[in-house]
Write an enzyme that holds these catalytic residues in place. Structure first.
Site, PDB file in Angstrom:
ATOM      1  N   GLU A   1       0.765  -1.532   0.179  1.00  0.00           N
ATOM      2  CA  GLU A   1      -0.251   0.165   0.013  1.00  0.00           C
ATOM      3  C   GLU A   1       1.277   0.944  -0.019  1.00  0.00           C
ATOM      4  O   GLU A   1       1.368   0.919   0.982  1.00  0.00           O
ATOM      5  CB  GLU A   1      -0.622  -0.026   1.120  1.00  0.00           C
TER       6      GLU A   1
ATOM      7  N   LYS B   1      -7.758  -0.216  11.171  1.00  0.00           N
ATOM      8  CA  LYS B   1      -6.835  -0.381  10.272  1.00  0.00           C
ATOM      9  C   LYS B   1      -5.837   0.344   9.816  1.00  0.00           C
ATOM     10  O   LYS B   1      -4.614   0.262   9.034  1.00  0.00           O
ATOM     11  CB  LYS B   1      -7.835   0.153   8.872  1.00  0.00           C
TER      12      LYS B   1
ATOM     13  N   ASP C   1       3.746 -13.273  12.218  1.00  0.00           N
ATOM     14  CA  ASP C   1       2.153 -13.746  11.347  1.00  0.00           C
ATOM     15  C   ASP C   1       1.103 -12.981  11.795  1.00  0.00           C
ATOM     16  O   ASP C   1       0.558 -12.355  12.253  1.00  0.00           O
ATOM     17  CB  ASP C   1       1.354 -15.268  13.023  1.00  0.00           C
TER      18      ASP C   1
ATOM     19  N   HIS D   1      -1.944  10.139  -0.684  1.00  0.00           N
ATOM     20  CA  HIS D   1      -2.348   8.662  -1.004  1.00  0.00           C
ATOM     21  C   HIS D   1      -2.127   9.381  -2.936  1.00  0.00           C
ATOM     22  O   HIS D   1      -1.912   7.776  -3.190  1.00  0.00           O
ATOM     23  CB  HIS D   1      -3.364   8.661  -0.974  1.00  0.00           C
TER      24      HIS D   1
HETATM   25  P1  NAD Z   1       7.676 -22.664  16.923  1.00  0.00           P
HETATM   26  O1  NAD Z   1       6.826 -23.583  18.161  1.00  0.00           O
HETATM   27  O2  NAD Z   1       8.224 -22.647  15.941  1.00  0.00           O
HETATM   28  O3  NAD Z   1       8.545 -22.762  18.313  1.00  0.00           O
HETATM   29  C1  NAD Z   1       8.950 -21.990  18.627  1.00  0.00           C
HETATM   30  C2  NAD Z   1       9.664 -22.926  20.134  1.00  0.00           C
HETATM   31  O4  NAD Z   1      11.166 -22.183  20.530  1.00  0.00           O
HETATM   32  C3  NAD Z   1      10.221 -22.487  21.754  1.00  0.00           C
HETATM   33  O5  NAD Z   1       8.417 -23.213  21.950  1.00  0.00           O
HETATM   34  C4  NAD Z   1      11.220 -23.131  22.157  1.00  0.00           C
HETATM   35  O6  NAD Z   1      10.888 -24.454  22.559  1.00  0.00           O
HETATM   36  C5  NAD Z   1      12.145 -22.488  21.364  1.00  0.00           C
HETATM   37  N1  NAD Z   1      13.125 -21.725  21.486  1.00  0.00           N
HETATM   38  C6  NAD Z   1      13.811 -21.692  21.266  1.00  0.00           C
HETATM   39  N2  NAD Z   1      15.074 -19.953  21.373  1.00  0.00           N
HETATM   40  C7  NAD Z   1      13.395 -20.096  22.005  1.00  0.00           C
HETATM   41  C8  NAD Z   1      13.700 -18.425  22.645  1.00  0.00           C
HETATM   42  N3  NAD Z   1      14.573 -17.804  23.184  1.00  0.00           N
HETATM   43  N4  NAD Z   1      12.179 -17.763  22.925  1.00  0.00           N
HETATM   44  C9  NAD Z   1      11.259 -18.827  22.764  1.00  0.00           C
HETATM   45  N5  NAD Z   1      11.440 -19.999  22.412  1.00  0.00           N
HETATM   46  C10 NAD Z   1      12.217 -20.653  22.115  1.00  0.00           C
HETATM   47  O7  NAD Z   1       6.857 -21.371  16.885  1.00  0.00           O
HETATM   48  P2  NAD Z   1       5.881 -20.980  18.003  1.00  0.00           P
HETATM   49  O8  NAD Z   1       5.821 -19.122  18.127  1.00  0.00           O
HETATM   50  O9  NAD Z   1       5.703 -21.561  18.787  1.00  0.00           O
HETATM   51  O10 NAD Z   1       4.186 -20.388  17.017  1.00  0.00           O
HETATM   52  C11 NAD Z   1       4.393 -19.221  16.202  1.00  0.00           C
HETATM   53  C12 NAD Z   1       4.126 -19.853  14.586  1.00  0.00           C
HETATM   54  O11 NAD Z   1       2.508 -20.449  15.014  1.00  0.00           O
HETATM   55  C13 NAD Z   1       3.223 -19.126  13.309  1.00  0.00           C
HETATM   56  O12 NAD Z   1       3.814 -19.645  12.553  1.00  0.00           O
HETATM   57  C14 NAD Z   1       1.799 -19.062  13.717  1.00  0.00           C
HETATM   58  O13 NAD Z   1       1.669 -18.639  12.496  1.00  0.00           O
HETATM   59  C15 NAD Z   1       1.522 -20.679  13.207  1.00  0.00           C
HETATM   60  N6  NAD Z   1      -0.019 -20.758  14.560  1.00  0.00           N
HETATM   61  C16 NAD Z   1      -0.922 -19.246  14.709  1.00  0.00           C
HETATM   62  C17 NAD Z   1      -2.157 -20.168  15.301  1.00  0.00           C
HETATM   63  C18 NAD Z   1      -2.671 -19.062  15.453  1.00  0.00           C
HETATM   64  O14 NAD Z   1      -2.443 -17.112  15.542  1.00  0.00           O
HETATM   65  N7  NAD Z   1      -4.528 -19.711  16.143  1.00  0.00           N
HETATM   66  C19 NAD Z   1      -2.418 -21.715  15.365  1.00  0.00           C
HETATM   67  C20 NAD Z   1      -1.490 -22.675  14.876  1.00  0.00           C
HETATM   68  C21 NAD Z   1      -0.326 -21.948  14.729  1.00  0.00           C
END
Ligand code: NAD
Length: 409
Positions: free
Chosen positions: A82, A255, A271, A367
């Site tokens: 945008e 928005k 996300d 814009h």
């Molecule tokens: P992930 O599971 O890939 O990573 C998180 C993991 O990384 C932690 O559980 C931990 O074990 C490890 N880790 C390593 N270093 C870390 C640090 N410094 N801090 C925290 N953890 C660390 O990812 P996530 O963040 O659990 O999930 C994000 C993804 O889930 C996004 O891609 C999102 O789109 C997706 N998602 C979203 C939804 C929703 O929003 N409703 C639902 C399902 C999945």
């Protein structure tokens, strides 16, 4: 389209999928060449990130200048198609630099996982039964993610709500530098059989809530009246009051905020949908309203934003995407906490600039200049023609593709 049923489509190579779609959709050679070229660099990465990939959609990555967040200068990469979005952040940030930039506060990075329990007669008794197991719940959750616990995160609390006929267990988990969806979903799934045992009910859904209201960030800035003018101060207050009184206006107000927030999210591989869902649900908690508020101190304008900011620098696409890694590097961001604060600052400044434009010259003048370039490109302009055709359309007050085409011949 003869059929949308393509058995085994996902097993084809990217090139084969493109050829198949081109055939079914009747794409011409130039369109196929474009999609092929667009995927030349990041096609393999795209294949890993998503499914049934045929190409890559390029989105401009700009850098917002002028921001000072919590006393530190920061360049902010923003991925947005945008026009005016990046420029608005640059302008709004410049206007509050003299007063120190943007100052933030952030909650600990806690996410909520929900476990729905069905088939219960005595909801209150089931609620008490779950709450009595807090220690066991903590051990089960932390056992799922020793890495997170080592980093200082993990289970923080359990809450139990009654929602209609259901018991809803909330696991509150500090996810440190992650967005945390996968992390907390795993915990909710692991805990489900135990919850059934404690309550005698049947577990339904087990997934995080995108209403991440345990992970709020606040950002505040002052725009001096002698920098922006008393009329603008009054105009922005009036524009904000409109949003505070009218959900139709508040939706557009918010928005605009998400124009900035989502662009940084995309640039860092976060996300964007999770952020959008959280922001609007939070804005609607007490009747839909604006995520920012404005008031006058002395003669100066003060603005503040408060919103959920579930973002990570690990997990999801953040580590997998080299552009996301470069974006974090440009910002000098090393924690999810800092990223969340910078994003709140961007949302606030974006909103300030949108309200300033609306309250003064109107949004269209600025814009439309950029929009005119897009129209010129869509009409087939390239190189120097783009600016020439855009300028001519603006001068005529007619920014339309047919006018652009006419100017091109
Ligand atoms: P992930 O599971 O890939 O990573 C998180 C993991 O990384 C932690 O559980 C931990 O074990 C490890 N880790 C390593 N270093 C870390 C640090 N410094 N801090 C925290 N953890 C660390 O990812 P996530 O963040 O659990 O999930 C994000 C993804 O889930 C996004 O891609 C999102 O789109 C997706 N998602 C979203 C939804 C929703 O929003 N409703 C639902 C399902 C999945």
């Amino acid at each position: 389209m003869s059929t949308s049923r393509i058995p085994g489509f996902h097993n084809l190579t990217r090139e084969e999928r493109l050829a198949k779609v081109a055939d079914l959709a009747g794409l011409d050679a130039a369109q196929v060449a474009h999609l092929t070229a667009a995927a030349a660099h990041d096609g393999d990465l795209a294949d890993h990130l998503s499914e049934n990939v045929i190409s890559v959609m390029a989105v401009p990555l700009g850098v917002a200048t002028n921001l000072i967040v919590d006393g530190a200068e920061v360049l902010v990469p923003m991925a947005s198609e945008e026009s005016s979005v990046v420029a608005a952040v640059c302008n709004g940030a410049r206007a509050c630099r003299e007063a120190g930039g943007i100052v933030t506060q952030a909650d600990d990075p806690c996410m909520i996982a929900q476990v729905q329990v069905t088939g219960l007669d005595d909801l209150e008794a089931a609620r008490a039964a779950v709450l009595a197991q807090k220690q066991a719940i903590a051990a089960e959750c932390d056992g799922c993610d020793p890495m997170l616990v080592r980093l200082g995160g993990g289970f923080r609390d359990v809450e139990v709500r009654i929602a209609g006929p259901f018991l809803v267990v909330h696991l509150i988990v500090d996810v440190r530098d992650a967005m945390g969806a996968n992390a907390v979903n795993t915990m909710a799934e692991r805990l489900a059989p135990k919850i059934e045992g404690w309550t005698g009910g049947k577990v339904g859904l087990r997934i995080l809530s995108n209403l991440a209201d345990r992970r709020l960030v606040r950002a505040r800035a002052t725009w001096p009246a002698d920098e922006i003018g008393a009329e603008t101060v009054a105009g922005i207050i009036g524009a904000w009051e409109f949003a505070a009184h009218d959900p139709y206006r508040a939706a557009t107000h918010n928005k605009g905020i998400m124009n900035g927030v989502a662009a940084v999210a995309l640039a860092t591989g976060n996300d964007t949908r999770a952020l959008e869902a959280g922001a609007h649900a939070f804005a609607a908690k007490d009747g839909y309203g604006p995520l920012t508020r404005y008031w006058i101190e002395g003669a100066d304008l003060v603005g503040e934003i408060e919103m959920p900011m579930p973002v990570g620098i690990v997990g999801g696409a953040t580590r997998a995407h080299p552009t996301a890694q470069a974006s974090l590097r440009i910002m000098g961001v090393e924690t999810a906490d800092r990223l969340a604060r910078v994003m709140a600052a961007v949302g606030l400044v974006q909103n300030f600039s949108a309200l300033r434009a609306l309250a003064t010259e109107g949004i269209q003048r600025g814009h439309m200049g950029l929009h005119a370039r897009n129209v010129a490109i869509a009409a087939g302009a390239s190189g120097d023609e783009i600016d020439r055709v855009a300028a001519e359309m603006i001068a005529r007050g007619e920014i339309r593709e047919d006018v652009a085409r006419e100017l091109l011949v």
